[in-house]
Design a protein around this motif. Structure first.
Motif, mmCIF file in Angstrom:
data_model
loop_
_atom_site.group_PDB
_atom_site.id
_atom_site.type_symbol
_atom_site.label_atom_id
_atom_site.label_comp_id
_atom_site.label_asym_id
_atom_site.label_seq_id
_atom_site.Cartn_x
_atom_site.Cartn_y
_atom_site.Cartn_z
ATOM 1 N N ALA A 52 58.347 45.789 51.613
ATOM 2 C CA ALA A 52 58.289 45.428 53.104
ATOM 3 C C ALA A 52 56.869 45.463 53.567
ATOM 4 O O ALA A 52 56.487 44.137 53.814
ATOM 5 C CB ALA A 52 58.876 46.541 54.374
ATOM 6 N N LYS A 56 55.683 41.562 54.513
ATOM 7 C CA LYS A 56 54.857 41.345 56.209
ATOM 8 C C LYS A 56 53.440 40.736 55.642
ATOM 9 O O LYS A 56 52.964 39.726 56.893
ATOM 10 C CB LYS A 56 54.644 42.766 56.769
ATOM 11 N N ALA A 134 68.676 40.886 54.303
ATOM 12 C CA ALA A 134 68.057 41.333 54.966
ATOM 13 C C ALA A 134 65.969 41.207 54.679
ATOM 14 O O ALA A 134 65.204 40.874 56.036
ATOM 15 C CB ALA A 134 67.873 43.606 55.076
ATOM 16 N N ALA A 135 65.792 41.234 53.806
ATOM 17 C CA ALA A 135 65.093 40.568 53.774
ATOM 18 C C ALA A 135 64.775 39.226 53.232
ATOM 19 O O ALA A 135 63.150 38.083 53.798
ATOM 20 C CB ALA A 135 64.513 41.080 51.836
ATOM 21 N N TRP A 137 65.843 37.271 55.814
ATOM 22 C CA TRP A 137 65.657 37.374 58.018
ATOM 23 C C TRP A 137 64.916 38.027 57.919
ATOM 24 O O TRP A 137 63.967 37.066 58.995
ATOM 25 C CB TRP A 137 66.591 38.351 57.913
ATOM 26 N N TYR A 138 63.712 38.828 57.403
ATOM 27 C CA TYR A 138 62.800 38.988 57.793
ATOM 28 C C TYR A 138 61.577 38.363 57.387
ATOM 29 O O TYR A 138 60.427 38.226 57.853
ATOM 30 C CB TYR A 138 62.436 40.692 56.828
ATOM 31 N N THR A 145 63.023 31.108 50.177
ATOM 32 C CA THR A 145 64.053 32.428 50.101
ATOM 33 C C THR A 145 65.069 32.310 48.794
ATOM 34 O O THR A 145 65.798 33.316 48.154
ATOM 35 C CB THR A 145 64.657 32.986 50.509
#
Length: 210
Positions: A52, A56, A134-135, A137-138, A145
């Protein structure tokens, strides 16, 4: 770095498993062994956090991040099963416990067994898909993607194949007397050496007679 961490997590899992079982059955330190075994999920937490943070910090999502999500999904779904089977074999080998049962020979028991195994793979694949989503969306719509979505498609295939295998045992069940029990790879690896050598000796005698 992500791939290196995945390898480290896998090695760490087996090291902690071996250490925990050794403490339980060889050193008689049951409570300490529980603490050691409970440290295993922390490895996945570290991998999740590092992945994560990497995203980020602006890293472009690629196959390594997808592999991390898949590894986390399968570790969460299969980890308890592997620990339980390993514990049963070590208890049988060193503590006089009952011999762990292999896969049923056939019939309804084998069908139920195949559906349980399929359920584990479905859970692992679904969890991996959720982590991959989730990744996605992150990262957001601006990030690349495609690699993450490719891993999602692969997990759909994994789920589908395992469901088809289980369904085949439902539609075409094998009779118990027609199929010999086939232990899993984990069971074969954990089986005492004396039993493995005994099985080979019996096979050699059969071949010699022929």
């Amino acid at each position: 770095m992500i791939v290196t961490l995945i390898i480290a997590c896998e090695v760490g899992f087996w090291v902690l498993l071996a250490a925990g079982l050794a403490l339980r059955y060889l050193a008689g330190m049951r409570r300490t062994s529980v603490v050691v075994l409970l440290c295993e999920p922390l490895l996945e937490v570290v991998l999740l956090v590092v992945t994560a943070v990497d995203l980020k910090n602006g890293a472009q999502p690629d196959w390594k991040h997808g592999l991390a999500a898949v590894y986390l999904g399968f570790s969460a779904a299969m980890g308890h099963y592997i620990v339980t089977r390993a514990d049963a074999w070590v208890a049988y080998r060193f503590a006089g416990g009952p011999k762990p049962a292999g896969a049923p020979k056939g019939g309804g028991a084998r069908t139920a067994y195949e559906w349980r195994m399929a359920g584990r793979f479905v859970f692992a694949g679904a969890l991996a898909i959720a982590l991959l989503q989730a990744a996605i969306w992150y990262v957001g719509g601006d990030g690349g993607t495609a690699s993450l979505r490719m891993w999602q498609q692969r997990m759909v295939w994994v789920i589908g194949i395992n469901l088809l295998i289980a369904l085949s045992y439902t539609l075409f069940p094998k009779k118990a007397e027609e199929e010999k029990a086939r232990p899993s790879l984990l069971d074969r690896l954990l089986k005492p050496a004396s039993e493995r050598s005994g099985a080979h000796t019996a096979e050699d005698r059969t071949l010699t007679r022929r």
